[in-house]
Design a protein around this motif. Sequence first.
Motif, PDB file in Angstrom:
ATOM      1  N   ARG A  66       0.802  -1.221   0.000  1.00  0.00           N
ATOM      2  CA  ARG A  66       0.000   0.000   0.000  1.00  0.00           C
ATOM      3  C   ARG A  66       0.844   1.284   0.000  1.00  0.00           C
ATOM      4  O   ARG A  66       0.651   2.162  -0.845  1.00  0.00           O
ATOM      5  N   LYS A 110      -5.703   4.824 -12.648  1.00  0.00           N
ATOM      6  CA  LYS A 110      -6.105   3.933 -11.561  1.00  0.00           C
ATOM      7  C   LYS A 110      -5.077   2.817 -11.522  1.00  0.00           C
ATOM      8  O   LYS A 110      -4.820   2.177 -12.550  1.00  0.00           O
ATOM      9  N   THR A 112      -4.080  -0.696  -9.570  1.00  0.00           N
ATOM     10  CA  THR A 112      -4.508  -1.720  -8.630  1.00  0.00           C
ATOM     11  C   THR A 112      -3.387  -2.731  -8.514  1.00  0.00           C
ATOM     12  O   THR A 112      -2.851  -3.177  -9.535  1.00  0.00           O
ATOM     13  N   THR A 113      -3.019  -3.069  -7.289  1.00  0.00           N
ATOM     14  CA  THR A 113      -1.821  -3.886  -7.153  1.00  0.00           C
ATOM     15  C   THR A 113      -1.881  -4.748  -5.904  1.00  0.00           C
ATOM     16  O   THR A 113      -2.627  -4.433  -4.968  1.00  0.00           O
ATOM     17  N   SER A 114      -1.127  -5.828  -5.964  1.00  0.00           N
ATOM     18  CA  SER A 114      -1.059  -6.673  -4.781  1.00  0.00           C
ATOM     19  C   SER A 114       0.248  -7.454  -4.812  1.00  0.00           C
ATOM     20  O   SER A 114       0.721  -7.840  -5.872  1.00  0.00           O
ATOM     21  N   THR A 122      -4.378  -3.135  -3.153  1.00  0.00           N
ATOM     22  CA  THR A 122      -4.639  -1.700  -2.971  1.00  0.00           C
ATOM     23  C   THR A 122      -5.015  -1.089  -4.305  1.00  0.00           C
ATOM     24  O   THR A 122      -4.478  -1.482  -5.348  1.00  0.00           O
ATOM     25  N   ARG A 123      -5.947  -0.129  -4.252  1.00  0.00           N
ATOM     26  CA  ARG A 123      -6.209   0.637  -5.463  1.00  0.00           C
ATOM     27  C   ARG A 123      -5.964   2.114  -5.179  1.00  0.00           C
ATOM     28  O   ARG A 123      -6.440   2.642  -4.181  1.00  0.00           O
ATOM     29  N   ARG A 125      -6.186   5.955  -6.921  1.00  0.00           N
ATOM     30  CA  ARG A 125      -6.714   6.721  -8.053  1.00  0.00           C
ATOM     31  C   ARG A 125      -6.075   8.087  -8.067  1.00  0.00           C
ATOM     32  O   ARG A 125      -5.893   8.708  -7.013  1.00  0.00           O
ATOM     33  N   ALA A 137      -8.402  -3.323  -2.296  1.00  0.00           N
ATOM     34  CA  ALA A 137      -9.013  -3.900  -3.497  1.00  0.00           C
ATOM     35  C   ALA A 137      -8.435  -5.287  -3.701  1.00  0.00           C
ATOM     36  O   ALA A 137      -7.321  -5.572  -3.262  1.00  0.00           O
ATOM     37  N   HIS A 139      -6.835  -8.185  -6.006  1.00  0.00           N
ATOM     38  CA  HIS A 139      -6.062  -8.297  -7.249  1.00  0.00           C
ATOM     39  C   HIS A 139      -5.079  -9.429  -7.025  1.00  0.00           C
ATOM     40  O   HIS A 139      -4.530  -9.545  -5.941  1.00  0.00           O
ATOM     41  N   THR A 143       0.214  -6.153 -10.930  1.00  0.00           N
ATOM     42  CA  THR A 143      -0.255  -4.763 -10.973  1.00  0.00           C
ATOM     43  C   THR A 143      -1.034  -4.520 -12.256  1.00  0.00           C
ATOM     44  O   THR A 143      -0.657  -5.018 -13.326  1.00  0.00           O
TER      45      THR A 143
END
Length: 563
Positions: A66, A110, A112-114, A122-123, A125, A137, A139, A143
Amino acid sequence: MGRIRVLEERVAGQIAAGEVVERPASVVKELIENSLDAGAARVDVEIEAGGADRIRVADDGSGMAREDAILAFERHATSKIQSAEDLRSIASFGFRGEALPSIASVSRTKLTTSTGGAGGGTRVRAHAGVVLGAEPASHPRGTTVEVEALFHNAPARRKFLRSPATEAAHIAEVVGRIAAAHHEVSFTLKSGGRDLVSWPAVGSSLERVGQIVGPDDATAFVTIDRSGGLTRVGGLASVPALSRSTAREQNLFVNHRPIRDRRLLHAVQEAYVTLLPKGRYPIVYLFLDVPPEEVDVNVHPAKSEVRFLRAGAVHDLVREALMEGLGRSQPFYTLRDAPRGVAEAAPTRPDPGDGAAQRAPVPAEPGVLFDSVSLAPLAQFRDSYILASAPDGLVIVDQHAAHERVLFDRLLAQNRSGTVERQRLLFPVTVEVPPAERQAFEGAAEAFEALGFGCAPFGETTLIVDEVPALVSSAPIDRLVREILGEILEWRKAEGIDRLLLRIAATTACHAAITARRPLGPGQMDQIVSDLLRTERPMTCPHGRPVLLRLSLEQIEKEFRRR
Ligand code: ADP
Ligand code: MG
């Protein structure tokens, strides 16, 4: 009050974005490079309206925690280098920490990654450069970055976007170029829901290039591999029968990074100088491995140019490597590919919609001229072409081009060994030359002399020629000399004296060679063909036009329905 003010961060960001993000393809390039830096094994790209409306790049790389995902949008935030010291040996694509903030400043982004760990994903924006927040989020490890409404807040840039099809073509080119250097990674590209690219991971860059160029063309390449010191150049280069009308498909990579370099393109051109006619360009994929400390990659905002410590040596290595590869393998022009290679009119960049998604086997060795091919002349056609029988087909020989190649090789060989056969003219010839040509002569007298011409200025506008290479004895000397002077005018010192020698030799050979529309007896045909087969490059004349055209036995039998 003073008038100079430090720019607001956001304005500065947009200015910097101008350097990194020129068009949708630059966004795609930066995002894919981030995916590769994160160790991705697959990269999936989707675009809408040529990327102007939407670009999505998804990878299965390391992902980010994050805090990192938020930090990634800060200018000069990078995980790839820590100090200026690290700049000296960069192994990653990124290092400037500029791409994400630049992209975010001119779009709605945007991310979004994990990391695939227990904490979930995490997302983040961001809108026009302002990070709007981060939320949890889901995922898988990796990424996904989505970039919408590119340049919505930079109307001047948006206005300069070309048609969606053109922008999509640029994106396809970028994907192709990066993919070429990363055969171990799978790539897909979808445009408006259509599959343009689907290249599964393969075992070698040769196989990857085969996927990119498609099965038809894949057989028309030779492999290149040569080392000089710690530098190595490998890859693929098209044979003369496969060429393009632009230099756009000359792909150069340094340490897996696609680059542009005028000097290296020049080296490519030199290697093909007698193999392709003016205005035709080969397709090459050349991968250079250079020790990181011998190349500076931090000389261009988009990192597409580099500076070599030993630029001259790298240039020569590339030229030698190509000449070696092309010399080894001399495929015939066939009736199918001769017109494409030589007279094709329009640029042939494939529309990304048609057949970019091809898969091909490993490029096979092209049909090589074996050391001891035998060609038996059968007849002369229209007093211009020799028809000859080969073990596996019918070969048409352009008699002028063939003789030109023979004389060219002979003259250069004599030049190299310092034994050019000269012939003193019974009656010296005077050639009137305008001042520019006269100047040109002064600069090139040495090359003239080295190829067997005895030539001296006489007054302001006249040259006297009293000696010529023996092999041109019967050609009209004044026309030849004037044409050579024209060549010299076009020649630039930077091309080097060797190049000038080649040009003069080619022009000389052309004037001395037997012409088309001249009847030949069986003995003369035999002589030309056997001399031709003893040259190093029988397939093209010194100007790069084809000499031999083959109709293979297989083609013949197929056409007659015997197969
Ligand atoms: P740079 O690549 O020059 O470091 P970027 O702005 O492109 O700068 O990216 C900033 C940072 O964000 C990178 O250093 C990296 O740590 C992280 N990052 C960006 N994209 C990805 C991705 N696809 N996977 C993992 N980390 C990423
Ligand atoms: Mg980056």
